[in-house]
Design an enzyme around this catalytic site. Structure first.
Site: not given
Lengths: 632, 632, 632
Positions: B133, B304
């Site tokens: 991220e 995710e």
């Protein structure tokens, strides 16, 4: 073609070409090739000057000190200001200097010397705009070490010995006593709230430094460019510096009129913001015209008139068709000598690229261009008489704004909101208003209003004592001494000479807590602020619990509450009638303004309405139907 | 039992086991006992690898650079980033490093070398997730001295001489001229707003550094672990880094899908937030699937997938029963190659202890476990064809998001809101969408939409010129040059080659200010943004004051206003019909998505509804009643 | 005349004269003339002492450490605290010192030595107030280097080896591992959220330092002024320091009761804030009386009772007529030994000049003066029996407030809101409440409520096990270990010994998302927080989707949801009836409180209502109509 318009502006509308010099200091000192580069800029300026000569324009030159160049900050980092959070501000943006900085004074002298050497006696030059929107972006105060030193010096002059300062600030409270002036800190980053008296002194000192810096420039220019006048462009709803004080050293006051941009800054309900989004609130430009006419002792300009959408408000709508014409006439009706538009052409780059001009980025005339052209034509056919006195006087005090900013005591208490609500009522009543600082001569006015004046100095009391008309004094007046303390005789302090009463308690109310009041003018629901008064005077208006709201002795009245618009309207109408001022009740979007024998009528509303003109009146512009947006 | 499931996942669902390495760098260099401790961690990793071997799992290894260890920051404090407020950030949290830091590059090389030495050729390893991220928590930009130096260096390469930089930034405005590159400051802590062009360059430079850091890792891994693929897990509604640019150096794009967590970040009215609180907005995951499929040039994963309540949103509801199954199928329908769930087991400690997993903290399977198991079984019975092209193409541009963040001009103007409203309309119309960056080949699409593209580069113009279908271009497209200036020919700038019109004015409107528009598709109340257009083209839609809203030449259309959902729906429906795309009107909670000959239908609403399937269609999963939450 | 009143207060009402010493330390050490100046202040103090002698007053002396003088900060800048933003706070305001500062300890010892040398055995002195509102203005925590060092030292004692600390904090998450204690940072200025366990330890450490500083003062005073009692004035809705812990070293707890000032800080809807703006919420003072009576092990004072409008809330209304009398009686009814008013006279200067007193700035008695006089007269005619035990016990835990502040998991979850809603329900039911810390003996109570207790220590479990009455345990109880982790056996952790159930999931809900529940007591719409429970116990209340809300085994009940006021009322009424406590249903503004055989009844509402007294009861004050504001 544009040449014609420009001449038309210059000759007929009395438009002055204002050449802003922002950002031109930077190139000045480039080592090695400075003069030639700077010469380039001079050349650009000379273009303006030549235009002036050719078109018969007169040039007002702005001083370029709002934007020190990068190299100057690099060489003398201490010119950069310190913010309230304890950080040194970065270069970038504008107004990145500290008023107290000695090297910046030096550089100011140098650039002004060069400027006046070259243009001081240029035939097209008629005046100077000193600096630019002084204090914009919250830059009045600074928290750098040099400022702190200057603050201490100023306090020494003001107080003499340290004991006098400790007494004035009552530092005994919370053990704030200073042993000598070198110990005094700037009032920021304290864990709990700072003492309000040093905070007020901080505002005063900042004003002092701002004035001194303005004077410094005026003196330098005066010596080297004789015969020019001095002006400065003030801002809307801005009180960090007191414009009355600053203007003492100026010949003409000017302000920057952005009726749409200001909407988002006003404490209006969202529905009213929407209602006036394309016209501006009908009283916002008028209020500032009257304020700055007072500041300029009768002489004021609009230095920057909004010509289209701007870039800096949260929302930037396009003005309704005709608004630039209306705003221009409104300014003229209020006595503006010049209305200048910012900007001539929309710049296609940098921070303000979305700020409209009279001309578009592609050099084509924009909407406002034609509206201004029309005003110029209308003006050429209409001799404008001098502006006379208004029937109503309003006493306005920047220091009051500071006091209530420092200790509002209620989240909704805002000085400008209160003043503006008084002002608006008279607009709805069709009555013109003159605005004065405390202490100014109030003779000849049928009605004087003092929305709130917490600190009443001797000269203010004297002026009120010698007023000829009715005098309405608003809540929290006389509630503080010069040291921001409660006067020993209780509020309204010195005003007790005129109004024999004591305010023994004040309270602030949360939104939604309204109390019923009843009196000869109807029933009112009042909130925000209430006072309890001890007096032998019978109240003219009472709460249903018996508490008095309005008291009168002779021609003096005291209002012990934050007034609702309805109460204010009823009360001021009644007083205006008593004073023989012939108030009327104008519909929501309509406004009047007199200039000599002329009556200007403005329609800010969306509907066509009939002009409330007496029969037989002659219409010089427009006719008996008020079209949006303007008739006269 | 869990072993079976895992194998089931691995074999049937194609689930990949992702072993996050966060927080494992720390022990590495402990003086004296480093290797043994580190060995412990290696051991843990090896558990995963062995599992991979035993269960037939393939391992994607994440690189551990998001969390530099404490000792590294102590030894080299300059790796810690500087924030916008001028402070050095503390250790603690994550992403506490500066992209520009040379010692951090060094340490990155070192840990990756050790990692690949040990696992580079491990038989279970198939790919790498580079970092994690990137840019999360606002960490794309940094304001430390090293970053400033790197920025100056990048500007030197980009601009060459200082005069070019001054010209590109138009530093003449507000006297921002730099005499040389060593003078350039980072655009923060300025007293007034900074020049927008350096701000845009700051965003570009940050992207450049982010890409470079990603490349740096990819190259190191490539050399020492041959044959592995590279991916990165991007985020939802995140544009600080342009994912298209970053993915140039990756094989597969991945993203982290938190449909409930994202609800609080979307600019939805509170009642819609409540409506979708347990399901997520029906278009939010779909939009990102399509976006990241485009970013990955056809290949994407969900790295995710939210399996239950998370911990980081202001409110963290539990998904409605069946949602994890629905989300998984939605991802597969959009072409996801892998759906991986974060996390395997809810960690009972530290920051994310309230983040649900497939398994509970007590090692028992949680709700999502059984839903995933069901998907795995369903998948094993259903051959999934490759994903084909959609009928509609949408052009998406991170740079546009930056431009409007830097100068929104109206508080409600938000690029992602606009894009998402276009995207949602096609979902309601039952039409699939492919998402492209500007300049991508748009051939073969019946309908192309460009919600807004302020900076139109040559390749973008070319791609639009060569599009086969109808092309709808939204407001403020072509409104800026590459240097964030207004183009000399006025907006839409280069797009005037396709759309012969000039936008001569734009305005932003406050909430509640709506203007009536009328046209062949009905009446609409429009707000937020309006443009004035000069053109010979007749408007297809007008405001009641006559102003044009929609213009068309050939297959190109220009929309000169922020569209309401109703207008967008009517307009896109009409265009889709013209393009022969057979739009339909799906009820509020229902959505369709095609993958080859399969049609997936999803019911996000609370009610059972009838499937709008043609007669004779075969139901592979579910039946002709759409139960919440999923049928297909 | 005032002399009489004062004596009246002193003799009849048991009023103690409290002489605050704030701000008197400053002059102490002035070089050269320190003693004489200080002598002046001593003199002022002696005035108070003499008054004490003359009027029969007893003096409680406050220690002056809340406001270190300027010179001390100049000489030892490190006594000034560091704020969360990483800055050193400035002098000015108050509480500008760091608990951990060694030089401040030294100076504290010095000033207390001087104080006790002079007044330690003064016949008028009876006790000390140690410090003043410890922790006010967010000053419990500090982020200066000295604090960091002290934190490390405390962690060393608590954890021993670094591995224990890493394990307790589970620093493996996000690679936060420390190699030794000298590496530990304070948890602030992190880029992403900090680990919750160190945050909780930071709160604990701050409490530890606060306690230590209090003890330090107590010991010094104890040694040099024998026989005096010790107290401290705590605050409303304040949990940064645990008052139970601090009060271990005090004889009497005191608190500062500002019912109107607290209104703006309570999470009430605006309409309720308006409703109670002039009376205070009917339960807010009562709650704190009960809390601090518990803190003081039965002994408490009101050290500062609001006597009129204050200065520090966003809105500062005037109390309704009679409220000061009502508040005083409410305090007495709850067992207050002393009610002292802040302030004696409104100070006309500095920060608190708008804070009303018993006397006005012009030395005339203010409204409250006469109300207090009346209470004094009423008291003289009414013998007050000792306060007994209440029928209901409430378990209150500052640590719970910390846990939920650190990880609320839902924006609306607030510990004090939850506790206050439990408390209020019993007030509406006409039942008195005693408040205890976890672990206190709960024997003899018919009903015990634990609104939420996330960390259940051994002694807390034991006390609950040995409770005699019904025990209602609220949501998230037992949900954390002492290290703020999820217990291995899942919540409610150790409470499973009493309540055999497992909370397998928790969720937080956005405002407006309400779920229907149904049970024997009606239907309820519930929001904010919901849990899923695995258990063999049958639920006593269910959501319409079948999920259980309330579980019971024997006399223990577990509530798996944030209760609405309606649910809480129905549930607690039912339990109170079962426990034989005879609950009633009081109208909105009415409240009861017993003290021995006396029943006090208070009317906070605007209407006159009939007293719900049984026939034949004797009215000692007032009569059978409850006039606003007070009857008894």
């Amino acid at each position: 073609k544009r040449g014609t318009i420009l001449r038309c502006f210059a000759k007929r509308l009395g438009l002055w070409l204002f050449l802003p010099l922002y950002g031109r200091l930077g190139e000045f000192a480039r080592s090695g090739r400075g003069s030639s580069l700077f010469g380039l800029r001079w050349g650009w300026l000379e273009g303006g000057g030549d235009l002036g000569k050719k078109e018969g324009l007169a040039v007002v030159l702005g001083t370029p000190t709002a934007t020190p160049p990068k190299w100057l900050g690099d060489r003398s980092p201490k010119i950069l200001p310190g913010d309230r959070e304890g950080r040194r501000r970065n270069f970038g943006g504008r107004r990145h200097y500290c008023f107290s900085s000695p090297p910046y004074r030096e550089k100011t002298a140098r650039i002004l010397a060069l400027l006046t050497k070259r243009y001081g006696r240029h035939p097209a030059g008629v005046g100077f705009q000193v600096e630019k929107e002084l204090g914009c972006h919250g830059t009045v105060g600074c928290y750098c070490p040099n400022w702190r030193g200057a603050f201490r010096g100023w306090l020494r002059v003001k107080n003499g010995k340290i004991d006098a300062l400790n007494a004035a600030w009552e530092t005994v409270f919370w053990n704030q006593t200073n042993r000598d002036l070198g110990e005094v800190e700037l009032p920021h980053l304290t864990g709990a709230e700072a003492n309000p008296t040093p905070l007020l002194d901080y505002y005063r000192f900042a004003l002092n430094l701002g004035r001194a810096y303005n004077c410094f420039q005026v003196n330098l220019l005066w010596n080297n460019a004789p015969g020019r006048f001095f002006t400065h462009n003030f801002m809307g709803f801005f009180n960090d510096l007191d414009p009355f004080a600053l203007a003492k050293d100026l010949d003409i006051a000017a302000w920057d009129s952005y009726p749409l941009g200001l909407i988002d800054q006003m404490p209006l309900p969202q529905e009213e913001k929407v209602q006036w989004a394309r016209t501006g609130h009908p009283d916002v430009a008028a209020f500032h015209h009257d304020l700055y006419r007072g500041v300029g002792r009768g002489r004021f300009w609009v230095m920057e008139q909004q010509p289209g959408p701007v870039n800096w408000a949260p929302h930037n709508p396009s003005p309704a068709p005709g608004m630039v014409r209306l705003w221009t006439w409104e300014a003229i009706a209020h006595g503006a000598e010049v209305v200048s538009y910012f900007r001539w052409r929309q710049a296609p780059f940098a921070q303000e690229q979305m700020h409209a001009g009279l001309n578009r980025p592609d050099f084509q005339p924009d909407v406002a261009f034609f509206e201004v052209q029309r005003v110029a034509e209308e003006l050429s056919a209409l001799p404008i008489p001098p502006a006379g006195c208004a029937p109503v006087a309003l006493v306005y005090d920047s220091e009051a704004a500071w006091v209530f900013e420092i200790q509002p005591q209620g989240a909704e208490w805002n000085y400008l909101t209160l003043v503006f609500s008084f002002y608006s009522v008279f607009r709805r009543l069709g009555l013109d208003v003159d605005i004065f600082k405390p202490g100014a001569d109030l003779g000849g006015y049928g009605l004087v209003v003092v929305p709130s004046l917490p600190i009443v100095r001797k000269e203010a009391l004297e002026a009120l004592s010698q007023a000829d008309g009715l005098v309405l004094v608003g809540p929290r007046s006389g509630s503080k001494t010069e040291n921001l303390q409660i006067p020993p005789e209780l509020p309204p302090g010195a005003l007790q000479a005129l109004l024999p009463l004591k305010v023994v308690r004040g309270e602030s109310l949360p939104p939604g807590l309204l109390e019923e009041a009843e009196g000869p003018w109807g029933r009112f629901a009042l909130g925000v602020w209430r006072e309890w008064v001890e007096t032998d005077l019978p109240p003219l208006l009472r709460f249903t619990d018996g508490g008095g709201i309005l008291f009168r002795r002779g021609r003096y009245l005291y209002l012990a509450d934050w007034p609702s618009p309805e109460l204010l309207f009823a009360l001021c109408q009644s007083l205006a009638e008593e004073a023989g001022l012939h108030p009327r009740f104008l519909p929501e979007g309509l406004r009047l303004r007199r200039r000599g024998p002329l009556v200007f009528a403005f329609n800010y509303g969306p509907e066509v309405v009939e002009a409330p003109a007496p029969p037989g009146v002659r219409f010089l512009l427009g006719n008996d139907l008020w079209f949006p947006k303007l008739s006269s």
